[in-house]
Write a protein that holds these residues in place. Structure first.
Motif, PDB file in Angstrom:
ATOM      1  N   ASN A   1       0.824  -1.202   0.000  1.00 14.86           N
ATOM      2  CA  ASN A   1       0.000   0.000   0.000  1.00 14.86           C
ATOM      3  C   ASN A   1       0.863   1.259   0.000  1.00 14.86           C
ATOM      4  O   ASN A   1       1.706   1.458   0.872  1.00 14.86           O
ATOM      5  N   PRO A   2       0.688   2.118  -1.027  1.00 16.71           N
ATOM      6  CA  PRO A   2       1.567   3.277  -1.188  1.00 16.71           C
ATOM      7  C   PRO A   2       1.018   4.573  -0.599  1.00 16.71           C
ATOM      8  O   PRO A   2       1.608   5.640  -0.803  1.00 16.71           O
ATOM      9  N   CYS A   3      -0.104   4.520   0.133  1.00 14.14           N
ATOM     10  CA  CYS A   3      -0.800   5.747   0.527  1.00 14.14           C
ATOM     11  C   CYS A   3       0.016   6.655   1.439  1.00 14.14           C
ATOM     12  O   CYS A   3       0.802   6.183   2.265  1.00 14.14           O
ATOM     13  N   ALA A   4      -0.200   7.947   1.279  1.00 16.31           N
ATOM     14  CA  ALA A   4       0.380   8.922   2.200  1.00 16.31           C
ATOM     15  C   ALA A   4      -0.349   8.794   3.537  1.00 16.31           C
ATOM     16  O   ALA A   4      -1.534   8.479   3.575  1.00 16.31           O
ATOM     17  N   GLU A   5       0.396   9.050   4.624  1.00 16.86           N
ATOM     18  CA  GLU A   5      -0.241   8.951   5.946  1.00 16.86           C
ATOM     19  C   GLU A   5      -1.234  10.099   6.116  1.00 16.86           C
ATOM     20  O   GLU A   5      -1.102  11.148   5.475  1.00 16.86           O
ATOM     21  N   ASP A   6      -2.200   9.893   6.975  1.00 13.75           N
ATOM     22  CA  ASP A   6      -3.221  10.917   7.229  1.00 13.75           C
ATOM     23  C   ASP A   6      -2.580  12.096   7.973  1.00 13.75           C
ATOM     24  O   ASP A   6      -1.576  11.929   8.660  1.00 13.75           O
ATOM     25  N   GLY A   7      -3.154  13.288   7.798  1.00 17.40           N
ATOM     26  CA  GLY A   7      -2.712  14.439   8.578  1.00 17.40           C
ATOM     27  C   GLY A   7      -1.701  15.324   7.886  1.00 17.40           C
ATOM     28  O   GLY A   7      -1.169  16.250   8.490  1.00 17.40           O
ATOM     29  N   ARG A   8      -1.404  15.060   6.621  1.00 22.39           N
ATOM     30  CA  ARG A   8      -0.397  15.880   5.938  1.00 22.39           C
ATOM     31  C   ARG A   8      -0.985  17.150   5.322  1.00 22.39           C
ATOM     32  O   ARG A   8      -0.262  18.109   5.060  1.00 22.39           O
ATOM     33  N   LEU A   9      -2.279  17.145   5.053  1.00 25.95           N
ATOM     34  CA  LEU A   9      -2.921  18.333   4.471  1.00 25.95           C
ATOM     35  C   LEU A   9      -3.297  19.284   5.599  1.00 25.95           C
ATOM     36  O   LEU A   9      -3.443  18.870   6.751  1.00 25.95           O
ATOM     37  N   PRO A  10      -3.458  20.581   5.293  1.00 28.21           N
ATOM     38  CA  PRO A  10      -3.689  21.542   6.386  1.00 28.21           C
ATOM     39  C   PRO A  10      -5.015  21.331   7.111  1.00 28.21           C
ATOM     40  O   PRO A  10      -5.991  20.874   6.534  1.00 28.21           O
ATOM     41  N   ASP A  11      -4.977  21.679   8.406  1.00 27.18           N
ATOM     42  CA  ASP A  11      -6.153  21.582   9.279  1.00 27.18           C
ATOM     43  C   ASP A  11      -6.745  22.985   9.399  1.00 27.18           C
ATOM     44  O   ASP A  11      -6.099  23.896   9.914  1.00 27.18           O
ATOM     45  N   ALA A  12      -7.982  23.150   8.934  1.00 26.06           N
ATOM     46  CA  ALA A  12      -8.611  24.470   8.804  1.00 26.06           C
ATOM     47  C   ALA A  12      -8.819  25.194  10.128  1.00 26.06           C
ATOM     48  O   ALA A  12      -9.040  26.405  10.144  1.00 26.06           O
ATOM     49  N   SER A  13      -8.720  24.470  11.238  1.00 34.05           N
ATOM     50  CA  SER A  13      -8.987  25.110  12.535  1.00 34.05           C
ATOM     51  C   SER A  13      -7.742  25.789  13.096  1.00 34.05           C
ATOM     52  O   SER A  13      -7.792  26.423  14.145  1.00 34.05           O
ATOM     53  N   GLN A  14      -6.600  25.665  12.398  1.00 39.11           N
ATOM     54  CA  GLN A  14      -5.336  26.144  12.980  1.00 39.11           C
ATOM     55  C   GLN A  14      -4.880  27.497  12.432  1.00 39.11           C
ATOM     56  O   GLN A  14      -5.605  28.148  11.679  1.00 39.11           O
ATOM     57  N   GLY A  15      -3.641  27.898  12.809  1.00 43.85           N
ATOM     58  CA  GLY A  15      -3.140  29.230  12.482  1.00 43.85           C
ATOM     59  C   GLY A  15      -1.889  29.214  11.618  1.00 43.85           C
ATOM     60  O   GLY A  15      -1.546  28.199  11.000  1.00 43.85           O
ATOM     61  N   ALA A  16      -1.195  30.375  11.588  1.00 39.61           N
ATOM     62  CA  ALA A  16      -0.076  30.588  10.669  1.00 39.61           C
ATOM     63  C   ALA A  16       1.068  29.600  10.895  1.00 39.61           C
ATOM     64  O   ALA A  16       1.714  29.160   9.935  1.00 39.61           O
ATOM     65  N   GLU A  17       1.332  29.235  12.151  1.00 36.47           N
ATOM     66  CA  GLU A  17       2.460  28.336  12.412  1.00 36.47           C
ATOM     67  C   GLU A  17       2.221  26.973  11.753  1.00 36.47           C
ATOM     68  O   GLU A  17       3.117  26.399  11.118  1.00 36.47           O
ATOM     69  N   HIS A  18       0.998  26.495  11.899  1.00 36.35           N
ATOM     70  CA  HIS A  18       0.626  25.224  11.265  1.00 36.35           C
ATOM     71  C   HIS A  18       0.759  25.319   9.741  1.00 36.35           C
ATOM     72  O   HIS A  18       1.296  24.419   9.090  1.00 36.35           O
TER      73      HIS A  18
END
Ligand code: DDH
Length: 275
Positions: A133-150
């Motif tokens: 399975n070649p899938c990218a791990e979850d959590g790599r795309l931005p989380d809309a609830s966060q700020g500039a540092e994220h």
């Protein structure tokens, strides 16, 4: 004369012009949102590519791993099955194109068809098999609830700087949020099927207040018809990022040329092009 079957088999390998035309012919519709699948196809290309990590050289558009479990089911990718299904008949008609090339080309064509800049695009992505399975791990795309540092963590990980981060965020001129996907509602601009620098002018010129509701934290304009995510407003809360927002709000041509460069780079992250 050649019958229809023969005509179809004549779709010449490498004829990307025909694939482009097939994609363009799919965009306009009465069945979806604001009359175009364009914004959804842009989001497909972005989520296919935005998993890239420049250190481990994993993720990215190469492989089209979003076709497989578990990546197809990642929360961030909700709704993108509609986009993949829309493109499936084109893959059947032009079987020589890889899914990874097709999905990224669809994003580029959608930007161009919606009045945006020409996006430099070249083929060369391969499709990975699902074993292993070649899938990218979850959590790599931005989380809309966060700020500039994220946002910086996510975009620097891909290999972008602050300008790339802000330019790419301007894609939110397009499309809208769907409650049934991630809980947010409404479009960012009043012209969501027209590529423009309006995301930046809206960020600066509109009074954004927190929406009072049971849903996730988001912001609304006085008409309550437009929206911004917490990550969108982070671009004007951070001094350095805001300077770039101001620049793009004043100069759509500059935004378009920076966007074209950054979006093209995004679609190529981690792709092993043969020279
Ligand atoms: Fe986005 N985006 N995006 N986005 N995006 C959503 C929709 C669309 C974030 C969250 C959301 C980019 C950056 C970010 C598009 C393109 C791009 C939705 C709503 C959420 C939530 C999904 C839904 O309900 O259907 C966050 C967070 C970020 C960030 O912080 C950086 C970038 C970089 C792009 C790009 O294309 C380069 C587009 C287009 C849509 C509209 C889709 C649609 O169906 O309409």
């Amino acid at each position: 004369a050649a019958g229809p079957a023969l005509m179809e088999s004549k779709s010449k390998e490498g004829d990307y012009k025909s694939v482009r035309a097939a994609i363009a012919s799919k965009l306009e519709t009465d069945d979806y949102d604001d009359g175009s699948y364009g914004p959804l196809l842009v989001r497909l290309a972005w989520h296919l590519s935005g998993t890239y990590d420049k250190e481990s050289k994993t993720g990215g558009s190469n492989g089209a791993t979003m076709r497989f479990d578990p990546e197809s089911g990642h929360t961030a990718n909700r709704g993108l099955g509609v986009a993949r299904n829309l493109l499936e008949p084109i893959k059947m008609q032009y079987p020589w194109i890889t899914y990874a090339d097709l999905y990224t080309l669809a994003g580029a064509v959608a930007i161009e068809e919606m009045g945006g800049p020409k996006i430099p695009w070249r083929p060369g992505r391969e499709d990975k098999l699902n074993e292993p399975n070649p899938c990218a791990e979850d959590g790599r795309l931005p989380d809309a609830s966060q700020g500039a540092e994220h946002l910086r963590n996510v975009f620097y990980r891909m290999g972008f700087d602050d300008r790339g981060l802000v330019a790419l965020s301007g894609a939110h001129a397009l499309g809208r949020c769907h409650m049934e996907r991630l809980g947010y509602v409404n479009p960012w601009t009043p012209a969501p099927t027209q590529m423009s620098n309006m995301y930046f002018t809206e960020l600066l010129d509109t009074k954004w207040t927190q929406k009072k509701w049971w849903g996730p934290k988001q912001f609304e304009d006085p008409s309550k018809e437009l929206m911004m995510l917490p990550t969108d407003l982070a671009l004007v809360q951070d001094k350095k990022l805001k300077q770039i927002v101001v620049e793009y709000a004043k100069d759509q041509d500059k935004f378009f040329s920076d966007f074209a460069e950054a979006f093209s780079k995004l679609l190529e992250l981690g792709v092993p092009f043969k020279e």
